[in-house]
Design a protein around this motif. Sequence first.
Motif, mmCIF file in Angstrom:
data_model
loop_
_atom_site.group_PDB
_atom_site.id
_atom_site.type_symbol
_atom_site.label_atom_id
_atom_site.label_comp_id
_atom_site.label_asym_id
_atom_site.label_seq_id
_atom_site.Cartn_x
_atom_site.Cartn_y
_atom_site.Cartn_z
ATOM 1 N N GLY A 152 11.432 -3.046 -17.370
ATOM 2 C CA GLY A 152 12.683 -3.802 -17.453
ATOM 3 C C GLY A 152 12.872 -4.502 -18.786
ATOM 4 N N GLN A 198 16.564 -2.685 -16.657
ATOM 5 C CA GLN A 198 16.457 -3.055 -15.248
ATOM 6 C C GLN A 198 15.191 -2.433 -14.658
ATOM 7 N N PRO A 199 14.275 -3.261 -14.125
ATOM 8 C CA PRO A 199 13.084 -2.691 -13.490
ATOM 9 C C PRO A 199 13.458 -2.016 -12.165
#
Length: 417
Positions: A267, A210-211
């Motif tokens: 991400g 997940q960025p």
Amino acid sequence: MSFRQDFAALAGIGVDPAGGWSRPAFSPADIAAHEWFLAQGRACGLAASYDSFGNAILRLEGEGAAVLIGSHLDTVANGGAFDGAIGVLAGLEVARRIKAEGTPGAPVEVIAFRDEEGRFGPFTGSRAMVGLHDEEALARARSLDGVNLSDAMAQAGFKPGNAPRDWDAVAAWLELHIEQGPVLADAGVPLGIVTSIAGQERLSLKFTGQPDHAGTAPMALRRDAFAGAARFAAAFRDEVLAAGDDDVRGTIGMVRVSPNQGNVVPGEVLLGLEMRGTNSATLARLRDSVTELANSIAVQEKLELRVRNTYSDAPAPMAAWLQDALASSAASLGHSTMKLPSGANHDSGIIGRIVPAGMLFVPSVGGRSHCPEEETDLGQIEAAIDVLHRTVVELRRNDREKASDRRTVANQSGIAG
């Protein structure tokens, strides 16, 4: 002409102003190199032609199953003058000598395969001669620089497709090549006899997390794709070493990080890796253990993981009797040899799955290859050509004796032949 004159002439084709030599498959320089090769064959009385894929073939007629010699003339971008080229020139020199000697025996062919370096895919020329291509996929093939294979082949007057030959009429395949590594040079041995060409397993691993903002996302709560990929990369090397096989190689050669910004937690990370080895069982176990390792790390780092097997090729053992024949010829000429596997693949790895194949290595100075600094002593190449010549002479003589025995049996049985 002599080998050294041939080498100097060929080295004048495809010189790159940026350094080294660039003869990408079916480029104008590659086309010129193949035309030059066929012209040299015609000049010494050999039949010269292309097959339907554009592989260039010289032939000295004879009786029995043919002995094939060769390699490739294309290069990587800014490559060296030796890789592939000396194998083709060695074959030309051997055929020229045998033609001049005028001794009867089995036919001899010298083949310069197209696109060994894989501009349009792995070993497209030799695979075409073996008949391994999906022809619809081949027609759609394009290079990394956006050139369509169909368009490139049209420049030379060919179309994509398989070009199978009668392999029952072939006794053996021989290839002389630079080692492309440091083993022979470090050992001080002038000639290497290849035992096997390594198989390959290539995997694409995509770690997805997940960025997040690099300054506000707490470390403990991150799903950092690069953290997982980095852990895997370090553990991958240990996994390869733990395989307990000195012939095994493992490389992560491609890494893509997204979004690849300094203030963003990554991400997504895509890894491209390969494993090579001469033992099929070891390669299979390593592939499975590496996949299990990646999955385990992905779970620990709370990442999603996609694993794809992008290429798989089994090891290709060289024929034991051809290894012996090369060693015997070298010993009779006073040259020492050592046996070693080839970590790099070659056209012999394709042809050796169809007919008996043998490979002879000469040392690479500093182990360098695929670069302008690629270098091998010309005297060592000439010694290897002598070994190749003697081996081919023996193979031709043996096949002629077998043919004579077959005729004798046929005549005694009243069978026309």
